[in-house]
Scaffold this motif. Structure first.
Motif, short mmCIF file in Angstrom:
data_model
loop_
_atom_site.label_atom_id
_atom_site.label_comp_id
_atom_site.label_asym_id
_atom_site.label_seq_id
_atom_site.Cartn_x
_atom_site.Cartn_y
_atom_site.Cartn_z
N PHE A 1 17.52 -56.90 -40.96
CA PHE A 1 17.57 -56.81 -39.49
C PHE A 1 16.21 -57.23 -38.98
O PHE A 1 15.25 -56.47 -39.02
CB PHE A 1 17.90 -55.38 -39.08
N THR A 2 16.11 -58.47 -38.52
CA THR A 2 14.84 -58.99 -38.03
C THR A 2 14.99 -59.46 -36.58
O THR A 2 16.08 -59.87 -36.16
CB THR A 2 14.34 -60.16 -38.89
N GLY B 1 26.16 -52.69 -18.85
CA GLY B 1 26.83 -51.81 -19.79
C GLY B 1 27.37 -52.55 -21.01
O GLY B 1 27.21 -52.08 -22.15
N LEU B 2 27.99 -53.69 -20.79
CA LEU B 2 28.52 -54.46 -21.93
C LEU B 2 27.39 -55.03 -22.79
O LEU B 2 27.53 -55.12 -24.01
CB LEU B 2 29.42 -55.59 -21.41
N SER B 3 26.28 -55.42 -22.17
CA SER B 3 25.15 -55.92 -22.96
C SER B 3 24.62 -54.82 -23.87
O SER B 3 24.30 -55.07 -25.04
CB SER B 3 24.04 -56.43 -22.03
N VAL B 4 24.51 -53.61 -23.34
CA VAL B 4 24.03 -52.49 -24.15
C VAL B 4 24.98 -52.23 -25.31
O VAL B 4 24.56 -51.80 -26.39
CB VAL B 4 23.88 -51.24 -23.27
N ALA B 5 26.28 -52.49 -25.11
CA ALA B 5 27.25 -52.30 -26.19
C ALA B 5 27.23 -53.47 -27.17
O ALA B 5 27.42 -53.29 -28.38
CB ALA B 5 28.65 -52.14 -25.60
N ILE B 6 27.00 -54.68 -26.69
CA ILE B 6 27.05 -55.87 -27.54
C ILE B 6 25.87 -55.92 -28.50
O ILE B 6 26.03 -56.27 -29.68
CB ILE B 6 27.10 -57.15 -26.68
N VAL B 7 24.67 -55.58 -28.03
CA VAL B 7 23.46 -55.74 -28.85
C VAL B 7 23.53 -54.90 -30.14
O VAL B 7 23.25 -55.43 -31.23
CB VAL B 7 22.21 -55.41 -28.03
N PRO B 8 23.91 -53.60 -30.10
CA PRO B 8 24.03 -52.86 -31.37
C PRO B 8 25.10 -53.44 -32.30
O PRO B 8 24.90 -53.49 -33.52
CB PRO B 8 24.40 -51.44 -30.93
N LEU B 9 26.23 -53.87 -31.72
CA LEU B 9 27.26 -54.49 -32.57
C LEU B 9 26.74 -55.78 -33.21
O LEU B 9 27.02 -56.06 -34.38
CB LEU B 9 28.50 -54.80 -31.72
N LEU B 10 25.97 -56.52 -32.45
CA LEU B 10 25.38 -57.74 -32.99
C LEU B 10 24.42 -57.40 -34.13
O LEU B 10 24.36 -58.11 -35.15
CB LEU B 10 24.65 -58.50 -31.89
N GLY B 11 23.67 -56.31 -33.97
CA GLY B 11 22.78 -55.87 -35.04
C GLY B 11 23.53 -55.55 -36.32
O GLY B 11 23.08 -55.90 -37.42
N LEU B 12 24.68 -54.89 -36.18
CA LEU B 12 25.50 -54.58 -37.36
C LEU B 12 26.01 -55.85 -38.03
O LEU B 12 26.05 -55.95 -39.26
CB LEU B 12 26.67 -53.69 -36.96
N VAL B 13 26.42 -56.83 -37.23
CA VAL B 13 26.91 -58.10 -37.79
C VAL B 13 25.77 -58.81 -38.53
O VAL B 13 25.97 -59.35 -39.63
CB VAL B 13 27.46 -58.99 -36.66
N VAL B 14 24.58 -58.81 -37.93
CA VAL B 14 23.43 -59.45 -38.58
C VAL B 14 23.12 -58.77 -39.92
O VAL B 14 22.87 -59.43 -40.93
CB VAL B 14 22.20 -59.40 -37.65
N TRP B 15 23.16 -57.44 -39.92
CA TRP B 15 22.87 -56.70 -41.16
C TRP B 15 23.92 -56.99 -42.23
O TRP B 15 23.60 -57.18 -43.40
CB TRP B 15 22.81 -55.21 -40.86
N SER C 1 23.44 -67.25 -29.63
CA SER C 1 24.75 -67.74 -30.09
C SER C 1 25.90 -67.12 -29.31
O SER C 1 26.87 -67.80 -28.96
CB SER C 1 24.91 -67.45 -31.58
N VAL C 2 25.80 -65.81 -29.03
CA VAL C 2 26.85 -65.14 -28.27
C VAL C 2 27.00 -65.76 -26.89
O VAL C 2 28.12 -66.08 -26.43
CB VAL C 2 26.55 -63.63 -28.15
N VAL C 3 25.87 -65.98 -26.21
CA VAL C 3 25.92 -66.60 -24.88
C VAL C 3 26.47 -68.02 -24.98
O VAL C 3 27.29 -68.44 -24.15
CB VAL C 3 24.52 -66.59 -24.25
N GLY C 4 26.04 -68.77 -26.00
CA GLY C 4 26.53 -70.14 -26.16
C GLY C 4 28.01 -70.21 -26.44
O GLY C 4 28.71 -71.11 -25.94
N LEU C 5 28.54 -69.25 -27.23
CA LEU C 5 29.97 -69.25 -27.53
C LEU C 5 30.81 -68.82 -26.33
O LEU C 5 31.95 -69.27 -26.18
CB LEU C 5 30.24 -68.32 -28.71
N LEU C 6 30.26 -67.96 -25.48
CA LEU C 6 31.01 -67.50 -24.30
C LEU C 6 30.99 -68.52 -23.17
O LEU C 6 31.87 -68.49 -22.31
CB LEU C 6 30.43 -66.17 -23.79
N LEU C 7 30.00 -69.41 -23.17
CA LEU C 7 29.90 -70.39 -22.08
C LEU C 7 31.15 -71.25 -21.94
O LEU C 7 31.66 -71.41 -20.82
CB LEU C 7 28.66 -71.27 -22.28
N PRO C 8 31.71 -71.86 -23.01
CA PRO C 8 32.94 -72.65 -22.82
C PRO C 8 34.09 -71.83 -22.24
O PRO C 8 34.88 -72.36 -21.44
CB PRO C 8 33.26 -73.12 -24.24
#
Length: 341
Positions: free
Chosen positions: A126-127, A106-120, A137-144
């Motif tokens: 939007f590529t 559920g959170l992944s489904v919510a994160i991906v569209p938000l990430l698309g907006l940030v990219v745009w 990058s999101v996964v790498g930043l959450l790992l620490p």
């Protein structure tokens, strides 16, 4: 003695930190990085890349966020999950494995569209490459965050994922405590598997309309290839330069044959009938999927007259003896006048 104690304590802390770091979140981050490389470099078939991309898009970012928020091992009973019981019936810390999976999706489904907006907002476009880089990058930043959260917990309270243990727990959870609960659990599992399977099939096996090739006729203007300003006045025997661009989007390596002709035609009731043809040449080219090739053509017609049709017939594989619009996979035409030499 105190120095020895301090050294021993430091070594213990280092070991504790390494145990917290070398865990399933780190393994997931490694998988995400590897999946990003596989998808980016396009070295595997589309169906394989789709299967690799599914957990990257629909599970990994949400799971890392859930693990950062809930790093604790679940200590309750395995029949009192939120989905089958309720918060008022829970008696332990952490998240039930089923809850963890559902929240991750559920959170992944919510994160991906938000990430698309940030990219745009950041790049103005939007590529897939930018979205892929954002997911990694999101996964790498959450790992620490997940490592620090696990490190701050006692080792016996940290979430540990052992596949065999989870399979046994799933086996205990699935039957439930009653016939109705068993049916509900089975329906939930079947629904998740059916939805995942249908999505994978739909993405991995595209519809026929999604496979195509494109052809374009280009001409050189000041060092740039454009789709306008074509030469239309020729002199017999004197060459004019044109460029035929082919793009393969067939999702498979494809061999094309291009037939170049100059045709004298007659128009009748919106029909174009060829009354005389001069074939200038045939060229075959094999393109890997997703690639583009530009064929440089030197057009020199021996057929003269007004309103002649310079034609390019593109076939997949071998062409017929007499090419035509009705048999060509793609066809391009340019009206030209050829003056005698």
């Amino acid at each position: 003695m105190s120095f020895i104690t301090d050294v021993g304590g430091s070594q213990t802390e280092v070991k504790s930190f390494l145990k917290a770091a070398m865990s399933h979140p780190t393994a997931l981050a490694v998988f995400v990085a590897a999946a990003g490389l596989v998808i980016q470099f396009d070295v595997l078939p589309r169906s394989v890349r789709t299967v690799v991309a599914l957990p990257l898009v629909f599970f990994a970012p949400g799971y890392m966020l859930v693990t950062a928020i809930y790093p604790e091992q679940y200590t309750g009973g395995y029949g009192d999950a939120l989905l089958t019981g309720g918060w008022d019936q829970r008696d332990g810390d952490g998240l039930h494995p089923l809850e963890r999976v559902v929240l991750s999706v559920g959170l992944s489904v919510a994160i991906v569209p938000l990430l698309g907006l940030v990219v745009w907002a950041a790049f103005g476009e939007f590529t897939p490459v930018l979205v892929l880089a954002g997911l990694v990058s999101v996964v790498g930043l959450l790992l620490p965050a997940t490592v620090i959260r696990r490190y701050n917990l006692p080792p016996d309270r940290r979430l540990v994922t052992r596949p065999r243990t989870q399979v046994r727990r799933f086996g205990r959870w699935l039957p439930g405590s009653s016939t109705a609960e068993t049916a509900t659990n089975a329906f939930l599992v079947a629904s998740v598997l059916l939805a995942a399977g249908a999505f994978t099939y739909g993405v991995a096996l595209p519809a026929d309309g999604e496979t195509y090739s494109t052809a374009a006729l280009l001409t050189n203007h000041s060092g740039e290839l454009t789709a306008d300003g074509y030469p239309t006045n020729f002199t017999a025997g004197e060459a004019e330069s044109l460029t035929l661009q082919l793009t393969n989007s067939e999702n498979a390596q494809t061999t094309y044959t291009v037939v170049e002709t100059v045709e004298r035609v007659r128009t009748r009731d919106s029909r174009i009938d060829v009354v005389e043809r001069s074939e200038l040449g045939r060229e075959q080219v094999t393109l890997p999927r997703g690639s583009t090739e530009r064929l440089e053509r030197e057009v020199a017609s021996d057929l003269t007259g007004d309103s002649l049709m310079l034609s390019y017939y593109v076939y997949k594989g071998e062409p017929p003896e007499r090419p035509s619009r009705s048999t060509a996979y793609r066809d391009l035409h340019l009206w030209v006048t050829v003056e005698p030499a």
